[in-house]
Design a protein around this motif. Structure first.
Motif, PDB file in Angstrom:
ATOM      1  N   ARG A  88      43.796  37.977  28.192  1.00  0.00           N
ATOM      2  CA  ARG A  88      44.223  36.787  27.449  1.00  0.00           C
ATOM      3  C   ARG A  88      45.566  36.336  28.007  1.00  0.00           C
ATOM      4  O   ARG A  88      46.533  37.083  28.026  1.00  0.00           O
ATOM      5  CB  ARG A  88      44.351  37.088  25.967  1.00  0.00           C
ATOM      6  N   LEU A  89      45.616  35.090  28.433  1.00  0.00           N
ATOM      7  CA  LEU A  89      46.847  34.488  28.931  1.00  0.00           C
ATOM      8  C   LEU A  89      47.431  33.599  27.844  1.00  0.00           C
ATOM      9  O   LEU A  89      46.701  32.980  27.077  1.00  0.00           O
ATOM     10  CB  LEU A  89      46.562  33.646  30.174  1.00  0.00           C
ATOM     11  N   VAL A 136      43.551  36.736  38.810  1.00  0.00           N
ATOM     12  CA  VAL A 136      44.226  37.101  40.058  1.00  0.00           C
ATOM     13  C   VAL A 136      43.914  36.103  41.170  1.00  0.00           C
ATOM     14  O   VAL A 136      44.802  35.672  41.901  1.00  0.00           O
ATOM     15  CB  VAL A 136      43.835  38.539  40.484  1.00  0.00           C
ATOM     16  N   GLU A 137      42.659  35.709  41.286  1.00  0.00           N
ATOM     17  CA  GLU A 137      42.256  34.839  42.397  1.00  0.00           C
ATOM     18  C   GLU A 137      42.613  33.372  42.181  1.00  0.00           C
ATOM     19  O   GLU A 137      42.854  32.654  43.145  1.00  0.00           O
ATOM     20  CB  GLU A 137      40.762  34.988  42.651  1.00  0.00           C
ATOM     21  N   GLN A 138      42.668  32.913  40.930  1.00  0.00           N
ATOM     22  CA  GLN A 138      42.885  31.489  40.690  1.00  0.00           C
ATOM     23  C   GLN A 138      44.253  31.134  40.117  1.00  0.00           C
ATOM     24  O   GLN A 138      44.742  30.028  40.354  1.00  0.00           O
ATOM     25  CB  GLN A 138      41.799  30.942  39.755  1.00  0.00           C
ATOM     26  N   LEU A 139      44.876  32.045  39.363  1.00  0.00           N
ATOM     27  CA  LEU A 139      46.128  31.688  38.689  1.00  0.00           C
ATOM     28  C   LEU A 139      47.352  32.449  39.167  1.00  0.00           C
ATOM     29  O   LEU A 139      48.464  32.048  38.872  1.00  0.00           O
ATOM     30  CB  LEU A 139      45.980  31.879  37.178  1.00  0.00           C
ATOM     31  N   LEU A 140      47.157  33.546  39.855  1.00  0.00           N
ATOM     32  CA  LEU A 140      48.288  34.359  40.268  1.00  0.00           C
ATOM     33  C   LEU A 140      48.837  33.842  41.593  1.00  0.00           C
ATOM     34  O   LEU A 140      48.580  34.378  42.653  1.00  0.00           O
ATOM     35  CB  LEU A 140      47.859  35.822  40.388  1.00  0.00           C
ATOM     36  N   HIS A 141      49.548  32.752  41.504  1.00  0.00           N
ATOM     37  CA  HIS A 141      50.155  32.100  42.672  1.00  0.00           C
ATOM     38  C   HIS A 141      51.391  31.364  42.182  1.00  0.00           C
ATOM     39  O   HIS A 141      51.617  31.246  40.972  1.00  0.00           O
ATOM     40  CB  HIS A 141      49.153  31.140  43.325  1.00  0.00           C
ATOM     41  N   LEU A 193      39.917  35.019  30.189  1.00  0.00           N
ATOM     42  CA  LEU A 193      39.140  34.967  31.423  1.00  0.00           C
ATOM     43  C   LEU A 193      39.114  36.346  32.074  1.00  0.00           C
ATOM     44  O   LEU A 193      39.951  37.190  31.766  1.00  0.00           O
ATOM     45  CB  LEU A 193      39.696  33.915  32.384  1.00  0.00           C
ATOM     46  N   PRO A 194      38.150  36.586  32.972  1.00  0.00           N
ATOM     47  CA  PRO A 194      38.110  37.884  33.668  1.00  0.00           C
ATOM     48  C   PRO A 194      39.370  38.081  34.517  1.00  0.00           C
ATOM     49  O   PRO A 194      39.899  37.123  35.102  1.00  0.00           O
ATOM     50  CB  PRO A 194      36.867  37.780  34.552  1.00  0.00           C
ATOM     51  N   PHE A 216      39.606  46.934  37.202  1.00  0.00           N
ATOM     52  CA  PHE A 216      39.640  46.064  36.019  1.00  0.00           C
ATOM     53  C   PHE A 216      39.182  44.637  36.277  1.00  0.00           C
ATOM     54  O   PHE A 216      39.342  43.776  35.413  1.00  0.00           O
ATOM     55  CB  PHE A 216      41.070  46.024  35.449  1.00  0.00           C
ATOM     56  N   GLY A 217      38.599  44.360  37.430  1.00  0.00           N
ATOM     57  CA  GLY A 217      38.229  42.996  37.795  1.00  0.00           C
ATOM     58  C   GLY A 217      37.370  42.276  36.785  1.00  0.00           C
ATOM     59  O   GLY A 217      37.516  41.065  36.589  1.00  0.00           O
ATOM     60  N   ASN A 218      36.457  42.987  36.117  1.00  0.00           N
ATOM     61  CA  ASN A 218      35.555  42.355  35.150  1.00  0.00           C
ATOM     62  C   ASN A 218      36.107  42.331  33.726  1.00  0.00           C
ATOM     63  O   ASN A 218      35.509  41.718  32.845  1.00  0.00           O
ATOM     64  CB  ASN A 218      34.192  43.049  35.165  1.00  0.00           C
ATOM     65  N   ASN A 219      37.218  43.021  33.472  1.00  0.00           N
ATOM     66  CA  ASN A 219      37.794  43.037  32.127  1.00  0.00           C
ATOM     67  C   ASN A 219      38.369  41.666  31.783  1.00  0.00           C
ATOM     68  O   ASN A 219      38.981  41.005  32.624  1.00  0.00           O
ATOM     69  CB  ASN A 219      38.905  44.087  32.025  1.00  0.00           C
ATOM     70  N   VAL A 220      38.219  41.267  30.536  1.00  0.00           N
ATOM     71  CA  VAL A 220      38.757  39.985  30.081  1.00  0.00           C
ATOM     72  C   VAL A 220      40.223  40.170  29.689  1.00  0.00           C
ATOM     73  O   VAL A 220      40.580  41.135  29.003  1.00  0.00           O
ATOM     74  CB  VAL A 220      37.943  39.443  28.884  1.00  0.00           C
TER      75      VAL A 220
END
Length: 196
Positions: A68-69, A88-93, A82-83, A62-66
């Motif tokens: 909604r946050l 996962v890489e920028q906000l999941l921390h 966002l994708p 699902f990496g390319n799926n958009v």
């Protein structure tokens, strides 16, 4: 039918069909069973689901799926598309009191609705709960983490909420119209089922 499934169905049936216990002090004719939160343990085994939902597998599928946050704040309801990979890489921390995401420190501020169940599939989720007649002190546009850092320490013991931490495989029953806020202690996945 498996014993765990029968037990879960019995618990759901019992909670959905309240039993009158007797008169209460407000004179409304009675109070009902399960009028307080209940933690159910040992009902589920989500190890297969957790394996299917590893970070690597989800990104590959699902990496390319958009996605909604949403901040889930009462007034702002800020939304960001966002994708999934970027999320996962920028906000999941781990979060700070003003950030957007679903890592440790994120959560949902105080709100209420009908009764239901919330099962943690992965991670840990801390809950803060007040009965419907006791409105918590909070700002509807601030995060739960901000509330925990700024308001919670000043609360007297009698003004503090009921609290619990729900772990993977545990289910919390929350009664009708109980105020509740959540705080993810880890990156968390959960499923809520509403009964009304």
């Amino acid at each position: 039918m498996a014993p765990r499934v029968r037990l879960l169905l019995f618990v759901i049936w019992t909670l959905a069909d309240p039993v009158r216990l007797g008169s209460d002090s407000e004179g409304d004719g009675g109070c009902y069973a399960f009028s307080r939160p209940v933690i159910l343990q040992g009902l589920t085994d989500n190890s297969r689901f957790r394996a299917l939902c590893s970070r690597e597998r989800l990104l590959a599928s699902f990496g390319n799926n958009v996605v909604r946050l949403s901040t889930a704040n009462t007034y702002s309801y800020q939304k960001v598309d966002l994708p999934f990979q970027e999320y996962v890489e920028q906000l999941l921390h781990p979060q700070d009191p003003t950030s957007l995401g679903n890592g440790a420190g994120s959560g949902v501020p105080f709100h209420w609705h009908g009764p239901g169940f919330s099962e943690v599939i992965y991670g840990r989720k801390r809950w803060f709960l007040y009965p419907h007649e006791k409105t918590p002190e909070f700002h509807p546009n601030e995060t739960t983490l901000s509330w925990l850092q700024n308001i919670y320490p000043a609360l007297t013991p009698s003004a503090r909420p009921l609290e619990c931490t729900i772990h993977a495989g545990e289910v919390l029953y929350f009664p009708d119209r109980w105020w509740h806020a959540t705080l993810n202690l880890d990156t968390s996945v959960f499923i809520s089922t509403f009964l009304s």
